[in-house]
Structures are given as C-alpha cells and as structure tokens.
Design an enzyme around this catalytic site. Sequence first.
Site, PDB file in Angstrom:
ATOM      1  N   LYS A 170     -20.379 -10.212 -24.578  1.00 58.11           N
ATOM      2  CA  LYS A 170     -20.667 -11.639 -24.460  1.00 58.11           C
ATOM      3  C   LYS A 170     -22.379 -11.735 -24.057  1.00 58.11           C
ATOM      4  CE  LYS A 170     -21.173 -15.168 -22.215  1.00 58.11           C
ATOM      5  NZ  LYS A 170     -22.318 -15.822 -22.457  1.00 58.11           N
ATOM      6  N   PRO A 204     -18.468 -19.861 -18.946  1.00 55.90           N
ATOM      7  CA  PRO A 204     -17.111 -20.019 -18.353  1.00 55.90           C
ATOM      8  C   PRO A 204     -15.799 -20.068 -19.392  1.00 55.90           C
ATOM      9  CG  PRO A 204     -18.748 -21.782 -17.628  1.00 55.90           C
ATOM     10  CD  PRO A 204     -19.348 -20.981 -18.933  1.00 55.90           C
ATOM     11  N   GLU A 245     -25.573  -6.171 -11.741  1.00 58.24           N
ATOM     12  CA  GLU A 245     -26.941  -6.280 -11.658  1.00 58.24           C
ATOM     13  C   GLU A 245     -27.188  -7.614 -11.304  1.00 58.24           C
ATOM     14  OE1 GLU A 245     -28.902  -4.000 -11.628  1.00 58.24           O
ATOM     15  OE2 GLU A 245     -27.759  -2.270 -12.266  1.00 58.24           O
ATOM     16  N   CYS A 279     -35.758 -10.191 -12.918  1.00 57.80           N
ATOM     17  CA  CYS A 279     -35.024 -10.137 -11.537  1.00 57.80           C
ATOM     18  C   CYS A 279     -35.762  -9.243 -10.689  1.00 57.80           C
ATOM     19  CB  CYS A 279     -33.489  -9.631 -11.926  1.00 57.80           C
ATOM     20  SG  CYS A 279     -33.498  -8.409 -12.961  1.00 57.80           S
TER      21      CYS A 279
END
Length: 462
Positions: A170, A204, A245, A279
Amino acid sequence: MKPHDRLYIDGAWRPAVGSDLIEVVNPADEQVIGHVPAASAEDVDSAVRAARRALPDWAATPPAERSARLAALRDVLVARQEEIAETVTAELGSPLKLSQAVHAAVPVAVVGSYAELAATHPFEEKVGNSTVHLEPIGVVGAITPWNYPLHQIVAKAAPALAAGCTIVLKPAEDTPLTAQLFAEAVHEAGVPAGVFNLVTGLGPVAGQALVEHPGVDLVSFTGSTAVGRRIGAVAGGALKKVALELGGKSANVILPSADLARAVNVGVANVMTNSGQTCSAWTRMLVHTDRYEEAVELAATAAAKYGDRIGPVVNARQRDRVRGYIEKGLAEGARLVAGGPEAPRERGYHVSPTVFADVTPEMTIAQEEIFGPVLTVLRYEDEEDALRIANGTVYGLAGAVWAGDEAEAVSFARRMDTGQVDINGGRFNPLAPFGGYKQSGVGRELGAHGLTEYLQTKSLQF
Ligand code: NAP
Ligand code: MG
C-alpha cells in the site's frame, strides 16, 4: 507513464470493487496528472489472499532463482530509469536531476544488492548438532511514504522477494504512479503471479485493512511516528511481526577541529535536498560557541544560494505544516537568517530554504520533525554539552560528526544514540543497515540486516 485505473493483484491489473479514486497532483504546478483507484478493505483482502496462495511455491523457489528474478527486476529498472525519474518528478515535484541521480538510481543499487544477497546469503547454518534453516516469514504487508517513493518500496520489496516472502504493497496516496511503475517492472521481470501485489489507497482505509488482516504475517511500515505507533499497537495486539522506519531529528555535530566550511556546506545540502523531506536529514547543526557566528553566516549563505531550485514539498498540507513550524520558530524567539514563512513562488507548494540561528535544544523546531527545508543551528559549550544536545530528542535515526581527525569523530559517534552516523561526510552505502534507535523505529532495512527482517529460523536437531 500512463496511470492504471486498476489494482495489480495476482499477476494482473484488476478493477477495484468500489469506484473511489485518488487524484494525483503535480506539486510543482498543482495540476492534476492522473487518477488511481482507492482500494477498499475487500480489495485488500483479495490481494492478501493472492499473496497467501503464492507463498508456498515462492518460499520453495531456490534462492538462485529468486536471485535471477531480482536481477531481471534490476535490469528493468535500469531500462526504465528515465521514465521512473520523470514519474517521480511529476508526482513528488523533485527536480529532474535529483530524480535521476537519487530517486531512480538508488533503487537499482538496492535491487542489485538483493539479487546478489539472495544468491549468496547462508539460508542454512550448522549450530552444534542442529541445522538452522532461515525461512521466509510469510505474507508481508508493506506500507510506504511518498518522500523517496521508489526507494521506500524497494527497501521492503527487494529483501522480501529475496527471502521468499510474498507482498501486498500500500504506497503513499501522494505518489501512487511510481508504485504502479514498479508493479509493471515486477511483472516484466517474470516474478510469478501473486508474489507481489499493489493496492493503491488511503492510509486509514486500505492501509489499516492491511495491518489488521489476519493473513498478513509481517507489517513493514515507513512513515510518521504517530501512525507507526498505532500500527505497532495493532500488530502487537495480533502478535504479528512488525518493522517500523519512523521519523528523525538528526544532529550534524561539527567538532572544533573540523573543516567548518565543508561541514556546514554539506550539512545545508543534506537538509535542503528533496526539499527537506528526508527522514534521516541532519536538521540540527551543532556548532561550538567559538565558531558559532561564522557557521551561521556560512549556513545562511549556502541556503540562500538554493533559492527556489529545491523544488516544492509534496502537497498543500505539508507546505502549511512546514510554514507553521517556521512561524513557531519565530514565535519561540529563534533568529531567522535565511528563508522564512513566505512562499517563494505563487504556484506550487514551495517553501523557502530556511535557516534558524539561536535555537535552543528545548524549542519545538529543535525537537519535532519538520520534514521541510528548515535547518536549525544550535550552540554548544564543550563536547559533553554537544553530546547531551545531540542525544536530547525522542529520535535516533541518523547523524553526522565532523572532526580534523577521523578517530576523534568516531569516538564521538560511538556515544550517539542513533542508528547511522556519517563520519566527515561519509558516502551512502546501500549495504549498511538503516534504522532507528529510540522512537525512530524497530528493525533495520538494507543489506543483509534488512534481509534478516523477512526471515525466521527453524532448528532441526540431529
Ligand atoms: P504517514 O501518514 O505516516 O504515511 C505513511 C504511510 O502510512 C502512507 O502510505 C499512509 O497512507 C499510511 N497510513 C496513514 N495512516 C494509516 C493508518 N491508520 N493505517 C495504516 N496506514 C496508514 O505520513 P505522511 O502523512 O505521509 O507524512 C506525515 C509526516 O510523517 C511527515 O511530515 C513526516 O514528519 C513523517 N514522514 C516520515 C517519513 C520517514 O521516512 N520516516 C516519511 C514520510 C513522512 P496515506 O498516504 O494515504 O496517508
Ligand atoms: Mg498521511
């Protein structure tokens, strides 16, 4: 590439059950560039079932054959590199040069590394009177973010394929076209039907359905700490394996003996690349008080040179969030020396390369992940102070240390609570384990350590 109006399940592009669509927008000019299906829980269920059916054969496929499929996949990614770069630029907004040099190129190296690891990793070892078999964990539910769209997918799919796992992916709703291109590449590489499945959709809805599905053995997630915490809780409740992660707020520690100009310039580039949406970016620069003003001036000059060439951030919500942090920095009393909250361009989700000086460790902009082109410069008094500041967040993903002498940098790096440290501008290594200490995550990606995440052990005693 031309967007698919279907999901890739069980080796073919199949219509979603419902008719909900996701609009894909180019963040550089706010134009709609395509639509993809927003999968429902029912679609996710079909994909997981396909992955489960494909599991026994793929798990039993000799590693040499899995390696051959990965090598073929690498070759397709090489052949389609330009199309990949253009697709990433279209949906993420990154400058084409960055898309070519990083977004399209790094995945080739990572898939190549797993083609090799699949062929060479010891999937069987002797321990005394036992033989230990390393077997695939099973069906992997992979959920990825948009910041490095193809890399984040490949960092999960390649080791999972090498291990003999099957996958349902996804991808982020903002960058589904790159994911579709990857599914095409997997198909072209001759990976058997059902081994890799793609469900584009909303976090969601499709994401959650994947995390909750009893047919998923391992959830591998990259994204925000907030969502990661929720996913960890759901997976924990079901006693499912989980790899996370998450975010970071990494420190770039410039020790007094360092080449200051180099450390600052590389540090600014590290933060501004990909518009700060990395990140592992070193968003806190730590400088000794004696060289502080000099470093601030260098950082401001370096940031200003980027102007609006860094490209936009991914969407309007992210732009507003980043601008909100810049306002917060001003309100908390930090000194703005480059950029600011005003948009540098009218069209597109642009944010100016921004540098704050006189940032103290407790300020919000020094603690929270901003995920935009915003650098904070902090002052330290001595090495112990620097270490305390460097380790003083909930995160521990990456970092950098600069010193005149490598051994001095290494001894500081060993005391940092973080998963990766670049010494004097060390280069990216696709084989080095990547992942977080503290709240930056659970588990490691890339290289042999990344492969291990997708394996479980079975001991036979003789
Ligand atoms: P996010 O919400 O954590 O998204 C990451 C992935 O998780 C996306 O595929 C997302 O789907 C999905 N997701 C969202 N809610 C979910 C749920 N309840 N169950 C299952 N999956 C779910 O991150 P974001 O919204 O893209 O970005 C927000 C912040 O996350 C950023 O500002 C940044 O601080 C951080 N971030 C970190 C990284 C990293 O590499 N560590 C990467 C990206 C973002 P949707 O795409 O539909 O939301
Ligand atoms: Mg989200």
